[in-house]
Every structure is written in structure tokens, then in C-alpha cells.
Design a protein around this motif. Structure first.
Motif, PDB file in Angstrom:
ATOM      1  N   ALA A   1      -5.170  -0.412  13.686  1.00  0.00           N
ATOM      2  CA  ALA A   1      -4.734   0.915  14.117  1.00  0.00           C
ATOM      3  C   ALA A   1      -3.311   1.213  13.652  1.00  0.00           C
ATOM      4  O   ALA A   1      -2.445   0.356  13.682  1.00  0.00           O
ATOM      5  CB  ALA A   1      -4.822   1.031  15.632  1.00  0.00           C
ATOM      6  N   GLY A   2      -3.108   2.432  13.188  1.00  0.00           N
ATOM      7  CA  GLY A   2      -1.782   2.873  12.759  1.00  0.00           C
ATOM      8  C   GLY A   2      -1.606   2.905  11.259  1.00  0.00           C
ATOM      9  O   GLY A   2      -0.796   3.651  10.740  1.00  0.00           O
ATOM     10  N   GLY A   3      -2.358   2.088  10.552  1.00  0.00           N
ATOM     11  CA  GLY A   3      -2.289   2.085   9.097  1.00  0.00           C
ATOM     12  C   GLY A   3      -1.207   1.188   8.543  1.00  0.00           C
ATOM     13  O   GLY A   3      -0.442   0.562   9.276  1.00  0.00           O
ATOM     14  N   GLU A   4      -1.153   1.137   7.229  1.00  0.00           N
ATOM     15  CA  GLU A   4      -0.220   0.285   6.495  1.00  0.00           C
ATOM     16  C   GLU A   4       0.560   1.133   5.498  1.00  0.00           C
ATOM     17  O   GLU A   4       0.103   2.193   5.087  1.00  0.00           O
ATOM     18  CB  GLU A   4      -0.978  -0.824   5.770  1.00  0.00           C
ATOM     19  N   VAL A   5       1.726   0.628   5.067  1.00  0.00           N
ATOM     20  CA  VAL A   5       2.654   1.404   4.247  1.00  0.00           C
ATOM     21  C   VAL A   5       2.930   0.709   2.913  1.00  0.00           C
ATOM     22  O   VAL A   5       3.182  -0.496   2.883  1.00  0.00           O
ATOM     23  CB  VAL A   5       3.990   1.592   5.010  1.00  0.00           C
ATOM     24  N   PHE A   6       2.881   1.482   1.836  1.00  0.00           N
ATOM     25  CA  PHE A   6       3.321   0.989   0.530  1.00  0.00           C
ATOM     26  C   PHE A   6       4.844   1.063   0.478  1.00  0.00           C
ATOM     27  O   PHE A   6       5.434   2.057   0.887  1.00  0.00           O
ATOM     28  CB  PHE A   6       2.750   1.845  -0.608  1.00  0.00           C
ATOM     29  N   THR A   7       5.464   0.017  -0.039  1.00  0.00           N
ATOM     30  CA  THR A   7       6.907  -0.016  -0.236  1.00  0.00           C
ATOM     31  C   THR A   7       7.164  -0.384  -1.686  1.00  0.00           C
ATOM     32  O   THR A   7       6.658  -1.399  -2.163  1.00  0.00           O
ATOM     33  CB  THR A   7       7.563  -1.059   0.694  1.00  0.00           C
ATOM     34  N   ALA A   8       7.919   0.445  -2.385  1.00  0.00           N
ATOM     35  CA  ALA A   8       8.208   0.233  -3.806  1.00  0.00           C
ATOM     36  C   ALA A   8       6.914   0.055  -4.605  1.00  0.00           C
ATOM     37  O   ALA A   8       6.828  -0.763  -5.509  1.00  0.00           O
ATOM     38  CB  ALA A   8       9.138  -0.958  -4.005  1.00  0.00           C
TER      39      ALA A   8
ATOM     40  N   GLY B   1       6.078   4.797   1.914  1.00  0.00           N
ATOM     41  CA  GLY B   1       6.541   5.195   3.236  1.00  0.00           C
ATOM     42  C   GLY B   1       5.539   5.977   4.066  1.00  0.00           C
ATOM     43  O   GLY B   1       5.848   6.379   5.172  1.00  0.00           O
ATOM     44  N   VAL B   2       4.334   6.203   3.543  1.00  0.00           N
ATOM     45  CA  VAL B   2       3.304   6.939   4.269  1.00  0.00           C
ATOM     46  C   VAL B   2       2.241   5.945   4.744  1.00  0.00           C
ATOM     47  O   VAL B   2       1.848   5.053   3.998  1.00  0.00           O
ATOM     48  CB  VAL B   2       2.658   8.021   3.366  1.00  0.00           C
ATOM     49  N   ASN B   3       1.774   6.103   5.988  1.00  0.00           N
ATOM     50  CA  ASN B   3       0.767   5.196   6.534  1.00  0.00           C
ATOM     51  C   ASN B   3      -0.630   5.535   6.016  1.00  0.00           C
ATOM     52  O   ASN B   3      -1.021   6.707   6.006  1.00  0.00           O
ATOM     53  CB  ASN B   3       0.752   5.258   8.054  1.00  0.00           C
ATOM     54  N   TYR B   4      -1.370   4.466   5.632  1.00  0.00           N
ATOM     55  CA  TYR B   4      -2.751   4.595   5.165  1.00  0.00           C
ATOM     56  C   TYR B   4      -3.616   3.543   5.834  1.00  0.00           C
ATOM     57  O   TYR B   4      -3.168   2.423   6.061  1.00  0.00           O
ATOM     58  CB  TYR B   4      -2.840   4.371   3.646  1.00  0.00           C
ATOM     59  N   TYR B   5      -4.846   3.920   6.114  1.00  0.00           N
ATOM     60  CA  TYR B   5      -5.833   2.931   6.505  1.00  0.00           C
ATOM     61  C   TYR B   5      -6.421   2.334   5.235  1.00  0.00           C
ATOM     62  O   TYR B   5      -6.715   3.058   4.277  1.00  0.00           O
ATOM     63  CB  TYR B   5      -6.965   3.546   7.332  1.00  0.00           C
TER      64      TYR B   5
END
Length: 167
Positions: free
Chosen positions: A79-86, A60-64
């Protein structure tokens, strides 16, 4: 006990693909000052995919996502980053130039690719890179050399042209 998060990353190297090579992929905070969260090194397969495991990402946290290759320009995800889910994240940088921060990719065939030629890892392709490749071409350098941009184990005019075009 560690819970590993998995990143499945697809990327294309401008001159190397579909050759296989190692890449280092960093995860950075999506907010300034973009702290380094975790890093992993993996083997990019002929299909352009690498699967990497990390210890520190939080769901749930955004990462580049930052892709680094021995002779390519460091390339960040959009831009904005990507999120890990499960504990999982799948990201494909090849579908559009906009998958990279600042649209910093080149279209090769039907895939968007990270720029090649940054042999000294300075962040840009310039005369220093061109001179290094030129010198190695004159010495007939062979093998796994950083100046071999197309990954054919020979430093030659083809490698020099890639760097010159990207400078």
C-alpha cells in the motif's frame, strides 16, 4: 531521445521458482483510479530478479508495481506505492508478505511468493482453473502450457494440487 527509468524487481513464483519465465510488470498510479502508467515484459532469472526499463515514470511520484505471470495471481506492491529516484527503483517482494498489497503472498521456503493457479487470469483460483488443469493432465499435455504450474513442461497431478490448495 528517451530517458529510461529502470526497475529491478525480485519476486518468487510459488511453484515455478527457481525456474525462469517471463513476467509482465505494470506501473500504476498510486492514487485512485490507479491508471496504467507504463508496462514492460522481462525474463525472470533463476535468482528471481528481472530488470525492466520504462519511459513514462517520473521521479518522486508513487507507483504501484503490478507483477503478472501466465498462471499466477496478479500481485501489487504494498500500500502507498513505490518511488523512482534518479530514474531507478529496486523492489524485493520476497522478503515479507507485507511487500505485497494486502499481504497477498505465500511463504515458500524462506521466500514470500506470488500465488499460482490462476490459469484463466480471472483474478482468483477457482473451479474453472482446476478443471482446465485436470483436462490438460488427462491429455498428457507437455511443453510451455499455461496449466503447467510448476514449469516442468508436463501438466500433471502436481499442478492440480497447487491449484486445488490455492482455490
Amino acid at each position: 531521445a528517451f530517458v529510461l527509468s529502470n526497475l529491478s524487481l525480485t519476486l518468487n513464483l510459488e511453484a515455478c521458482s527457481p525456474m525462469q519465465d517471463t513476467v509482465t510488470v505494470l506501473l500504476r498510479s498510486a492514487s485512485a483510479p490507479y491508471d496504467l502508467v507504463d508496462s514492460a515484459k522481462g525474463y525472470l532469472n533463476a535468482g528471481g530478479t528481472v530488470s525492466l526499463n520504462y519511459v513514462k515514470p517520473v521521479n518522486g511520484v508513487n507507483y504501484y508495481i503490478v507483477a503478472k505471470h501466465r498462471n499466477s495471481i496478479e500481485t501489487w506492491s504494498k500500500a502507498g506505492g513505490e518511488v523512482f529516484t534518479a530514474g531507478a527503483l529496486s523492489y524485493d517482494m520476497t522478503t515479507s508478505a507485507s511487500q505485497a498489497y494486502g499481504n497477498n503472498q505465500v511463504l515458500v521456503g524462506s521466500k514470500y511468493s506470488v500465488y499460482t493457479g490462476d490459469v484463466d487470469q480471472s483474478g482468483n483460483v477457482d473451479l474453472t482453473d482446476i478443471v482446465a488443469i485436470y483436462n490438460d493432465a488427462n491429455l498428457f499435455v507437455t511443453g510451455y502450457a499455461v496449466t503447467d504450474l510448476n514449469c516442468n513442461s508436463v501438466v500433471d497431478l502436481t499442478d492440480l494440487l497447487f491449484a486445488y490448495n490455492n482455490s
